[in-house]
Write an enzyme that holds these catalytic residues in place. Structure first.
Site, mmCIF file in Angstrom:
data_model
loop_
_atom_site.group_PDB
_atom_site.id
_atom_site.type_symbol
_atom_site.label_atom_id
_atom_site.label_comp_id
_atom_site.label_asym_id
_atom_site.label_seq_id
_atom_site.Cartn_x
_atom_site.Cartn_y
_atom_site.Cartn_z
ATOM 1 N N ASN A 22 37.691 28.709 -8.790
ATOM 2 C CA ASN A 22 38.417 27.574 -8.216
ATOM 3 C C ASN A 22 38.478 26.367 -9.139
ATOM 4 O O ASN A 22 39.164 25.409 -8.850
ATOM 5 C CB ASN A 22 37.774 27.169 -6.885
ATOM 6 C CG ASN A 22 36.319 26.773 -7.039
ATOM 7 O OD1 ASN A 22 35.634 27.261 -7.956
ATOM 8 N ND2 ASN A 22 35.837 25.907 -6.179
ATOM 9 N N GLU A 48 -8.788 -10.570 12.967
ATOM 10 C CA GLU A 48 -8.275 -9.619 11.976
ATOM 11 C C GLU A 48 -9.433 -8.945 11.239
ATOM 12 O O GLU A 48 -10.490 -9.550 11.033
ATOM 13 C CB GLU A 48 -7.369 -10.346 10.982
ATOM 14 C CG GLU A 48 -6.036 -10.771 11.557
ATOM 15 C CD GLU A 48 -5.269 -9.623 12.195
ATOM 16 O OE1 GLU A 48 -4.983 -8.639 11.504
ATOM 17 O OE2 GLU A 48 -4.974 -9.698 13.405
ATOM 18 N N ARG A 85 0.804 -1.229 0.000
ATOM 19 C CA ARG A 85 0.000 0.000 0.000
ATOM 20 C C ARG A 85 0.835 1.277 0.000
ATOM 21 O O ARG A 85 0.310 2.362 -0.215
ATOM 22 C CB ARG A 85 -0.957 -0.024 1.210
ATOM 23 C CG ARG A 85 -2.139 -0.960 1.014
ATOM 24 C CD ARG A 85 -2.932 -1.129 2.296
ATOM 25 N NE ARG A 85 -2.290 -2.080 3.213
ATOM 26 C CZ ARG A 85 -2.702 -2.292 4.464
ATOM 27 N NH1 ARG A 85 -3.725 -1.624 4.953
ATOM 28 N NH2 ARG A 85 -2.092 -3.174 5.239
#
Ligand code: UD1
Ligand code: CA
Length: 450
Positions: free
Chosen positions: A382, A150, A14
Site C-alpha cells: 500500500n 503534621e 517524590r
C-alpha cells in the site's frame, strides 16, 4: 450552594518525574481526573482547581472541561495558601469543600455526609489506618477534635496516633476566608498549612465534626511511585469487583487491568492478563483470550478474541474469530462472521461478512467484500515510499497464498488470483489471474560441495 476547591499545584518532588504529580496516571486517567469525577457527582455550583507546577500540562489536559475554573498559585507556600488563591471567587454563604488532587481513591459516598450537613460546623474526613506515617494526625481531647499535627512537626507520642487527616474538609466559605487570613507558617516546613484552621475553629468555638471513612484504603494520599502502584492495585481490585457484580466472568480478578471505561454484555468471559485501555465495549457472549490488549474498540456478540492479540481503535462485529496473535490496528472495521487468523496485521481496512484472512498476512488501506478468502502470506503493498494507496477486493474473491497486490489495485468480483503472483494491474471479474514465470528444471546441475 456548594463550591469545590481541588488543590493541584504541588510539584510532587517524590515522584521524581517531569510529569506533575496530579497528572500521573492511575487506571489510565490522571490522578486529578479521578478527583474531578468524584467532585462532579456532588453536583457543585462551581469547581475551582488550584494549579501551579506543570501548569501547561495540567490545564491542557482539561481544556475541554468547561465546568472548571482555574486559580493560579505562583509559589507553592502550602495547602492553606493554595486554598486562599481560590476562595476569593466563592460567595460567602456557599459551603466549600476542599479536595486534594493527590487523594484520588475517595468515593463520592464518603464525601456526601460532609457536604449534606448544612450547619455551621467544620466537617473533616478522617481515617483509622494501620500506619499513619506521612499523614497529619488528628488530635482529640475527650474525643473532640482539637487540632491536626503534621508528621514533620509531630513528636513520638503524636506519631503513634493512627487517626489521620485525609485532607478533606468542608465549611462555610466566609468562615474559611477568616481562618485563612489568620494562618501562620511557623512550622518545620515554613508553609501555610490548611490543617491549622482546625485549631482556629476550636478558638472560635465552631463545632468540628469528624467523619471516619468506612474504607480506610480510600484515604491514601499519593506522593511517590510506590504509593501510586499501591493505589493502582487497590483501584483495579475495586474495578474488577464492580464488573464481576455486573456479571463479567474473570478467570482471575487480580490479572485484569482496566485503564479507562469498559462496558460488557451478558456472559462475557475474560481470561488472564488482559489489558483494556480507553473506551472498550464488549457485546454478549464475547470471549477474550489470555494476554490480550484492547484499546478504544468495540466487539460484537459471540465473537472470540484468541490469546495474544493486540487490538486498537477498531470495530469488530459479531460471530467472528480473531487471533491468536492477531494485530488489529486503527481504522479497522470488521463486519460479522469474519475470521482473522494468526500473525495477521490489519490496518485501516473494512472486511465484510464471511471473509477470512487466516494466516501471516498484511492487509492495509483495503476494502474487502463478502465471502472473500485471502491465502497465507498475502500482502497489500500500500505504500510507495511517499503515498498510501488503496486496494479493493470485491465479493467472492479467492486469493492464493504468497500474493502481493501492488496498490492502487482492484480485484474484480469472483476473481481468483494464483498463488505467488505479484499483481500490479487490476484483475477481471470471475477469471483466474496469474503472474508467475514458468517453471524450469536444469538437467545436469550439481549442488556445490564444501
Ligand atoms: C496533606 C495534609 C495532611 C494529610 C495529607 C493527606 C496539609 C498541611 N497536610 O499532607 O494533614 O494527612 O495531605 O494526604 O494540608 N498543594 C498545592 N499547593 C501547595 C501545597 C500543596 O496545591 O502549596 C496541593 C498538592 O498538589 C497536593 C495537595 O495540595 O495535591 C496536598 O499537598 P501535599 O504536599 O501532598 O501534602 P501532604 O504532605 O501529603
Ligand atoms: Ca500528599
Amino acid at each position: 450552594m456548594l463550591s469545590i476547591i481541588i488543590l493541584a499545584a504541588g510539584k510532587g518532588t517524590r515522584m521524581r518525574s517531569k510529569l506533575p504529580k496530579v497528572m500521573q496516571p492511575l487506571a489510565g486517567r490522571p490522578l486529578l481526573e479521578h478527583v474531578l469525577l468524584n467532585a462532579r457527582e456532588l453536583k457543585p455550583s462551581s469547581i475551582i482547581i488550584v494549579y501551579g507546577h506543570g501548569s501547561d500540562q495540567v490545564q491542557d489536559s482539561f481544556k475541554h472541561d468547561k465546568d472548571i475554573e482555574w486559580a493560579h498559585q505562583t509559589e507553592q507556600l502550602g495547602t492553606g495558601h493554595a486554598v486562599k488563591q481560590a476562595i476569593g471567587s466563592v460567595p460567602d454563604q456557599d459551603r466549600v469543600l476542599i479536595l486534594y488532587g493527590d487523594v484520588p481513591l475517595i468515593s463520592s459516598e464518603a464525601l456526601e455526609p460532609l457536604v449534606n450537613n448544612t450547619s455551621n460546623e467544620l466537617e473533616l474526613l478522617t481515617a483509622i489506618v494501620p500506619d499513619g506515617s506521612g499523614y497529619g494526625r488528628i488530635i482529640r481531647e475527650e474525643n473532640r477534635i482539637i487540632g491536626i499535627i503534621e508528621e514533620s512537626d509531630a513528636d513520638e507520642k503524636v506519631r503513634k496516633i493512627n487517626e489521620i487527616n485525609m485532607g478533606i474538609m468542608c465549611c462555610r466559605a466566609d468562615q474559611m476566608k477568616t481562618w485563612l487570613n489568620k494562618l501562620k507558617n511557623d512550622n518545620k516546613k515554613q508553609e501555610y498549612y490548611l490543617t491549622d484552621i482546625v485549631s482556629l475553629a476550636v478558638k472560635d468555638e465552631i463545632a468540628i465534626h469528624g467523619h471516619k471513612s468506612k474504607i480506610w484504603e480510600e484515604s491514601m494520599g499519593i506522593n511517590d511511585k510506590s504509593e501510586l502502584a499501591k493505589a493502582e492495585r487497590l483501584l483495579q481490585k475495586k474495578l474488577a469487583n464492580q464488573h464481576m457484580e455486573a456479571g463479567l466472568t474473570l478467570m482471575d480478578p487480580s490479572r485484569i487491568d482496566i485503564r479507562g471505561s469498559l462496558k460488557h454484555g451478558e456472559d462475557v468471559y475474560v481470561d488472564v492478563n488482559v489489558v483494556f485501555e480507553g473506551k472498550v465495549e464488549l457485546g454478549n457472549n464475547v470471549i477474550i483470550g489470555p494476554n490480550t490488549y484492547i484499546s478504544d474498540s468495540s466487539i460484537g456478540d459471540n465473537t472470540t478474541i484468541h490469546a495474544n492479540s493486540h487490538i486498537s481503535d477498531a470495530s469488530i462485529g459479531s460471530d467472528s474469530e480473531i487471533g491468536p496473535f492477531a494485530r488489529i490496528r486503527p481504522g479497522t472495521d470488521l463486519k460479522n462472521n469474519v475470521k482473522i487468523g494468526n500473525f495477521v496485521e490489519i490496518k485501516k481496512a473494512v472486511i465484510d461478512d464471511f471473509s477470512k484472512v487466516n494466516h501471516l498476512s498484511y492487509i492495509g488501506d483495503t476494502a474487502v467484500g463478502k465471502n472473500v478468502n485471502i491465502g497465507a502470506g498475502t500482502i497489500t503493498c500500500n505504500y510507495d515510499g511517499a503515498n498510501k494507496h488503496k486496494t479493493e477486493i470485491k465479493d467472492d474473491v479467492f486469493i492464493g497464498s504468497g500474493v502481493e497486490l501492488v496498490a492502487p489495485i482492484v480485484i474484480g468480483k469472483g476473481a481468483t488470483v494464483g498463488a505467488g503472483s505479484t499483481l500490479t494491474k487490476d484483475a477481471d471479474d470471475q477469471k483466474l489471474t496469474l503472474e508467475r514465470s514458468s517453471q524450469s528444471t536444469i538437467e545436469n546441475w550439481k549442488r556445490p560441495k564444501k
